[in-house]
Design a protein around this motif. Structure first.
Motif, mmCIF file in Angstrom:
data_model
loop_
_atom_site.group_PDB
_atom_site.id
_atom_site.type_symbol
_atom_site.label_atom_id
_atom_site.label_comp_id
_atom_site.label_asym_id
_atom_site.label_seq_id
_atom_site.Cartn_x
_atom_site.Cartn_y
_atom_site.Cartn_z
ATOM 1 N N THR A 83 0.809 -1.221 0.000
ATOM 2 C CA THR A 83 0.000 0.000 0.000
ATOM 3 C C THR A 83 0.844 1.273 0.000
ATOM 4 N N ASN A 84 2.134 1.141 0.291
ATOM 5 C CA ASN A 84 3.040 2.287 0.350
ATOM 6 C C ASN A 84 2.665 3.258 1.477
ATOM 7 N N ARG A 85 1.882 2.801 2.444
ATOM 8 C CA ARG A 85 1.484 3.631 3.585
ATOM 9 C C ARG A 85 2.408 3.360 4.758
ATOM 10 N N VAL A 86 2.461 4.308 5.668
ATOM 11 C CA VAL A 86 3.281 4.144 6.863
ATOM 12 C C VAL A 86 2.587 3.176 7.806
ATOM 13 N N VAL A 87 3.361 2.211 8.310
ATOM 14 C CA VAL A 87 2.867 1.260 9.302
ATOM 15 C C VAL A 87 3.848 1.248 10.465
ATOM 16 N N ALA A 88 3.360 0.890 11.627
ATOM 17 C CA ALA A 88 4.202 0.841 12.823
ATOM 18 C C ALA A 88 4.155 -0.551 13.416
ATOM 19 N N SER A 89 5.259 -0.931 14.036
ATOM 20 C CA SER A 89 5.350 -2.242 14.680
ATOM 21 C C SER A 89 6.077 -2.090 16.002
ATOM 22 N N LEU A 90 5.646 -2.862 16.983
ATOM 23 C CA LEU A 90 6.364 -2.942 18.246
ATOM 24 C C LEU A 90 7.397 -4.056 18.077
ATOM 25 N N VAL A 91 8.665 -3.738 18.308
ATOM 26 C CA VAL A 91 9.741 -4.711 18.115
ATOM 27 C C VAL A 91 10.587 -4.781 19.378
ATOM 28 N N ASP A 92 11.315 -5.911 19.508
ATOM 29 C CA ASP A 92 12.231 -6.029 20.639
ATOM 30 C C ASP A 92 13.592 -5.454 20.251
ATOM 31 N N ASP A 93 14.553 -5.536 21.180
ATOM 32 C CA ASP A 93 15.881 -4.965 20.928
ATOM 33 C C ASP A 93 16.598 -5.603 19.746
ATOM 34 N N ASP A 112 -5.379 8.492 12.336
ATOM 35 C CA ASP A 112 -5.224 7.266 11.546
ATOM 36 C C ASP A 112 -6.436 7.047 10.657
ATOM 37 N N PRO A 113 -6.312 7.283 9.331
ATOM 38 C CA PRO A 113 -7.467 7.104 8.455
ATOM 39 C C PRO A 113 -7.882 5.646 8.310
ATOM 40 N N ASP A 114 -6.970 4.706 8.572
ATOM 41 C CA ASP A 114 -7.265 3.288 8.499
ATOM 42 C C ASP A 114 -6.824 2.640 9.807
ATOM 43 N N PRO A 115 -7.723 2.551 10.801
ATOM 44 C CA PRO A 115 -7.305 2.099 12.121
ATOM 45 C C PRO A 115 -6.845 0.644 12.154
ATOM 46 N N ALA A 116 -7.206 -0.163 11.153
ATOM 47 C CA ALA A 116 -6.762 -1.554 11.151
ATOM 48 C C ALA A 116 -5.319 -1.605 10.677
ATOM 49 N N PRO A 117 -4.424 -2.238 11.450
ATOM 50 C CA PRO A 117 -3.029 -2.323 11.033
ATOM 51 C C PRO A 117 -2.893 -3.159 9.760
ATOM 52 N N ALA A 118 -1.981 -2.713 8.887
ATOM 53 C CA ALA A 118 -1.760 -3.446 7.643
ATOM 54 C C ALA A 118 -1.033 -4.740 7.939
ATOM 55 N N ALA A 119 -1.412 -5.801 7.257
ATOM 56 C CA ALA A 119 -0.788 -7.098 7.492
ATOM 57 C C ALA A 119 0.430 -7.276 6.639
#
Length: 119
Positions: A83-93, A112-119
């Protein structure tokens, strides 16, 4: 051939003369360096200053980032490959994905225009 070293070559002289430095000091140009600090002070306290709510948000974001770091986690922002959209992820060290994070969860629900996180 007579050469007078005190007169210089081509009108240039190694002997300092009254010039730009004295003129700058008299005209106040040297003080422009200090005017930058005054401009910053006015920007922080004047009518166009950054609102206190923004400073509070910045402080809170710093605290949250410190809390994540203490737990060995961080938020990583990427561009979704489809989708070329910005996504965020929680990651460990080590950079391993712990879970996707909706941008609304990070920035508040109004952003957030699309509250569902992209898979």
């Amino acid at each position: 051939m007579d050469i007078d070293a005190t007169k210089g070559i081509g009108g240039l002289s190694a002997v300092p003369t009254r010039g730009k430095a004295d003129t700058a000091a008299v005209s106040g140009e040297f003080a422009r360096v200090f005017d930058i600090a005054e401009a910053r002070r006015r920007r922080m306290t004047g009518p166009e200053r950054i609102p206190d709510e923004v400073w509070d948000d910045i402080t809170r974001a710093g605290q949250l980032a410190d809390d994540l770091t203490a737990r060995g986690q961080s938020v990583r922002f990427d561009t979704h490959r489809l989708t070329n959209r910005v996504v965020a992820s929680l990651v460990d060290d080590d950079g391993r994905l712990l879970r996707p994070v909706g941008l609304g969860e990070i920035f508040g629900h109004g952003h957030d225009p699309d509250p569902a996180p992209a898979a």
